[in-house]
Write a protein that holds these residues in place. Structure first.
Motif, PDB file in Angstrom:
ATOM      1  N   GLY A 272       0.811  -1.214   0.000  1.00  0.00           N
ATOM      2  CA  GLY A 272       0.000   0.000   0.000  1.00  0.00           C
ATOM      3  C   GLY A 272       0.844   1.262   0.000  1.00  0.00           C
ATOM      4  N   THR A 273       1.962   1.238   0.726  1.00  0.00           N
ATOM      5  CA  THR A 273       2.871   2.385   0.746  1.00  0.00           C
ATOM      6  C   THR A 273       3.446   2.654  -0.634  1.00  0.00           C
ATOM      7  N   ILE A 274       3.836   1.595  -1.336  1.00  0.00           N
ATOM      8  CA  ILE A 274       4.392   1.763  -2.682  1.00  0.00           C
ATOM      9  C   ILE A 274       3.338   2.305  -3.632  1.00  0.00           C
ATOM     10  N   VAL A 275       2.106   1.797  -3.542  1.00  0.00           N
ATOM     11  CA  VAL A 275       1.020   2.319  -4.383  1.00  0.00           C
ATOM     12  C   VAL A 275       0.827   3.809  -4.122  1.00  0.00           C
ATOM     13  N   HIS A 276       0.864   4.207  -2.852  1.00  0.00           N
ATOM     14  CA  HIS A 276       0.700   5.619  -2.492  1.00  0.00           C
ATOM     15  C   HIS A 276       1.726   6.485  -3.206  1.00  0.00           C
ATOM     16  N   GLU A 277       2.995   6.113  -3.105  1.00  0.00           N
ATOM     17  CA  GLU A 277       4.042   6.945  -3.699  1.00  0.00           C
ATOM     18  C   GLU A 277       3.994   6.930  -5.218  1.00  0.00           C
ATOM     19  N   LEU A 278       3.647   5.814  -5.802  1.00  0.00           N
ATOM     20  CA  LEU A 278       3.554   5.772  -7.265  1.00  0.00           C
ATOM     21  C   LEU A 278       2.328   6.530  -7.776  1.00  0.00           C
ATOM     22  N   THR A 279       1.337   6.743  -6.921  1.00  0.00           N
ATOM     23  CA  THR A 279       0.227   7.626  -7.297  1.00  0.00           C
ATOM     24  C   THR A 279       0.731   9.054  -7.460  1.00  0.00           C
ATOM     25  N   HIS A 280       1.617   9.487  -6.550  1.00  0.00           N
ATOM     26  CA  HIS A 280       2.225  10.821  -6.706  1.00  0.00           C
ATOM     27  C   HIS A 280       3.021  10.889  -8.013  1.00  0.00           C
ATOM     28  N   TRP A 281       3.770   9.844  -8.297  1.00  0.00           N
ATOM     29  CA  TRP A 281       4.550   9.789  -9.547  1.00  0.00           C
ATOM     30  C   TRP A 281       3.627   9.890 -10.762  1.00  0.00           C
ATOM     31  N   ALA A 282       2.534   9.129 -10.759  1.00  0.00           N
ATOM     32  CA  ALA A 282       1.618   9.127 -11.904  1.00  0.00           C
ATOM     33  C   ALA A 282       0.950  10.484 -12.078  1.00  0.00           C
ATOM     34  N   TYR A 283       0.528  11.122 -10.976  1.00  0.00           N
ATOM     35  CA  TYR A 283      -0.086  12.451 -11.089  1.00  0.00           C
ATOM     36  C   TYR A 283       0.901  13.445 -11.682  1.00  0.00           C
ATOM     37  N   THR A 284       2.124  13.443 -11.156  1.00  0.00           N
ATOM     38  CA  THR A 284       3.121  14.410 -11.604  1.00  0.00           C
ATOM     39  C   THR A 284       3.428  14.258 -13.088  1.00  0.00           C
ATOM     40  N   ARG A 285       3.533  13.032 -13.579  1.00  0.00           N
ATOM     41  CA  ARG A 285       3.968  12.799 -14.954  1.00  0.00           C
ATOM     42  C   ARG A 285       2.826  12.673 -15.952  1.00  0.00           C
ATOM     43  N   ALA A 286       1.569  12.455 -15.481  1.00  0.00           N
ATOM     44  CA  ALA A 286       0.481  12.241 -16.439  1.00  0.00           C
ATOM     45  C   ALA A 286      -0.710  13.181 -16.255  1.00  0.00           C
ATOM     46  N   PHE A 287      -0.789  13.919 -15.127  1.00  0.00           N
ATOM     47  CA  PHE A 287      -1.973  14.741 -14.865  1.00  0.00           C
ATOM     48  C   PHE A 287      -1.663  16.194 -14.537  1.00  0.00           C
ATOM     49  N   ALA A 288      -0.472  16.475 -14.029  1.00  0.00           N
ATOM     50  CA  ALA A 288      -0.188  17.798 -13.470  1.00  0.00           C
ATOM     51  C   ALA A 288      -0.286  18.921 -14.503  1.00  0.00           C
ATOM     52  N   GLN A 289      -0.056  18.587 -15.767  1.00  0.00           N
ATOM     53  CA  GLN A 289      -0.139  19.623 -16.799  1.00  0.00           C
ATOM     54  C   GLN A 289      -1.579  20.049 -17.060  1.00  0.00           C
ATOM     55  N   GLU A 290      -2.533  19.235 -16.630  1.00  0.00           N
ATOM     56  CA  GLU A 290      -3.945  19.505 -16.914  1.00  0.00           C
ATOM     57  C   GLU A 290      -4.728  19.939 -15.677  1.00  0.00           C
ATOM     58  N   TYR A 291      -4.293  19.501 -14.499  1.00  0.00           N
ATOM     59  CA  TYR A 291      -5.042  19.758 -13.271  1.00  0.00           C
ATOM     60  C   TYR A 291      -4.131  20.378 -12.208  1.00  0.00           C
ATOM     61  N   ARG A 292      -4.762  21.001 -11.213  1.00  0.00           N
ATOM     62  CA  ARG A 292      -4.027  21.456 -10.031  1.00  0.00           C
ATOM     63  C   ARG A 292      -4.732  20.901  -8.804  1.00  0.00           C
ATOM     64  N   ILE A 293      -3.987  20.341  -7.884  1.00  0.00           N
ATOM     65  CA  ILE A 293      -4.578  19.812  -6.669  1.00  0.00           C
ATOM     66  C   ILE A 293      -3.847  20.352  -5.447  1.00  0.00           C
ATOM     67  N   THR A 294      -4.591  20.525  -4.375  1.00  0.00           N
ATOM     68  CA  THR A 294      -4.016  20.995  -3.115  1.00  0.00           C
ATOM     69  C   THR A 294      -3.318  19.822  -2.422  1.00  0.00           C
TER      70      THR A 294
END
Length: 417
Positions: A272-294
């Motif tokens: 679960g810890t690894i999934v958590h951190e890879l979610t941050h990786w996926a957001y940064t590399r695949a979503f951050a250009q389109e969305y902003r999150i707090t």
């Protein structure tokens, strides 16, 4: 970044010291429950760790470790940092910092004053460099901890030095490079498989695929350069280039790892810890250009994808009326709310549970993860701060005011926790 759960704040991993004794490095002995109750143990003066000579029986080692555990629990129950120091290797500065900062974090939390039951040694196993690894039971939870013996005969928690971890190891595959040590040889391949599965789970859940290869660093001890936050289990760091992205994880059998359900094993928590951190990786590399999150949206999404509601801690806080608000109505220079969760003065770990609950509430009531991304788009396009900011963003995303959203979330907490 994934922080420790509140109950992990009372955990401990013991490690550090001297030369091996004459016992077999793989000898393991299961032990019956001990019966000596924890007492207000006098605090002995610190002494230097020295090589332990002569044969040590597993039974004698376990008895000494049990005495240390009784003092450790008593230190937490009485907020006695000097007693805590008596069972921690004071010559290992990084490890001492880790144990004391986790102790202080707990004593400053909403759960300070809770009394913990006795921790019990289940079995012990000799490791290299004079360490003995103890399997510990704490009210049905399990923890694996390293100890070593001091010159005066006391058993204390500590850690190996980086030099004692043995050779550095690199395991390379198509998607990432695992950087680890010989000390963790028994789990290295297991963790490589976990990262592969976690990567796929994140991609399947979020529906987008970051293409870059990344690095995973398994940390068997706290005292590895560079210094890190003592209250974290793992963290993601975006590199200047995607191929320099990295995820750092504290290894099982380290003090930083914490308790786990013995029925599920440490593997479930680490996964679960690894999934958590890879979610941050996926957001940064695949979503951050389109969305902003707090911050709460970022951590809440990672907790949601890893299915980590921190149910025990959040349930206790809800029962006690200690819900961390989305926006602090008192404002001030350092608002104590979810909108500023990274600067909370207390209960930062608990805030991760409330972040999960906010994301889960949105997903369940606003059309799944599409609802979360609608709010992320509204956050991107909405200026301002505080209640006024959320009022505009929530009306844009869901057609509801901040007051309506807050009331609905609190009702959802009461029904689900």
């Amino acid at each position: 970044m994934r922080r420790i759960s509140w109950f992990i704040l009372v955990a401990f991993v013991l490690a550090a010291c001297t030369t091996p004794t004459t016992q077999s490095p793989t000898a393991t002995v299961a032990l019956p429950p001990t019966t000596v109750p924890a007492t207000n143990t006098p605090v002995p003066a610190p002494s230097e760790p020295t090589p332990v000579t002569g044969a040590l029986t597993p039974e004698a080692v376990a008895s000494g470790i049990q005495t240390a555990l009784d003092s450790y629990v008593e230190a937490y129950n009485t907020n006695n940092i000097e007693l805590l120091r008596s069972v921690v290797d004071q010559t290992n500065a990084p490890f001492r910092r880790l144990v004391e900062e986790r102790f202080n974090t707990f004593q400053q939390s909403s759960f300070s004053g809770s009394r913990f039951s006795r921790m019990r040694v289940l079995e012990v196993k000799q490791r290299e460099h004079g360490f003995w690894q103890a399997a510990i039971d704490d009210g049905g939870y399990r923890r694996d901890i390293l100890f070593c013996q001091m010159e005066d005969g006391r058993w204390v928690m500590s850690e190996p030095t980086e030099e004692q971890l043995g050779a550095k190891i690199k395991i390379d595959n198509e998607y990432f490079t695992l950087n680890t040590y010989e000390w963790s040889a028994e789990v290295n391949e297991v963790i490589e498989d976990m990262v592969l599965r976690a990567r796929q789970q994140v991609i399947d859940t979020l529906g987008r695929t970051p293409e870059n290869k990344f690095n995973v660093y398994l940390r068997p001890i706290f005292g590895i350069t560079p210094p890190v936050n003592p209250n974290s289990l793992a963290w993601y760091s975006a590199g200047s280039r995607p191929r320099n992205d990295r995820v750092d994880i504290f290894a099982p059998f380290s003090y930083a790892f914490g308790f786990y359900d013995p029925q599920a094993g440490w593997e479930e928590d680490l996964y679960g810890t690894i999934v958590h951190e890879l979610t941050h990786w996926a957001y940064t590399r695949a979503f951050a250009q389109e969305y902003r999150i707090t911050d709460w949206m970022s951590e809440g999404l990672a907790e949601y994808v890893s299915n980590n509601p921190r149910r025990n801690a959040v349930s206790a806080a809800v029962r006690m009326g200690r819900i961390i608000p989305l926006v602090d109505p008192n404002g001030g220079v350092r608002p104590q709310d979810m909108d500023h969760m990274t600067t909370l003065e207390v209960d930062r770990s608990l805030a991760y549970g409330f972040a999960y609950s906010l994301v889960a509430y949105i997903v369940e009531t606003q059309g799944g993860l599409d609802g979360f991304w609608r709010l992320a788009a509204a956050v991107r396009d909405t200026p301002g701060t505080g209640i006024e900011f959320y009022d505009k963003a929530l009306q844009k995303a869901f057609g509801m005011t901040y007051a309506e959203f807050d009331a609905g979330w609190r009702q959802w907490l009461q029904e689900n926790y």
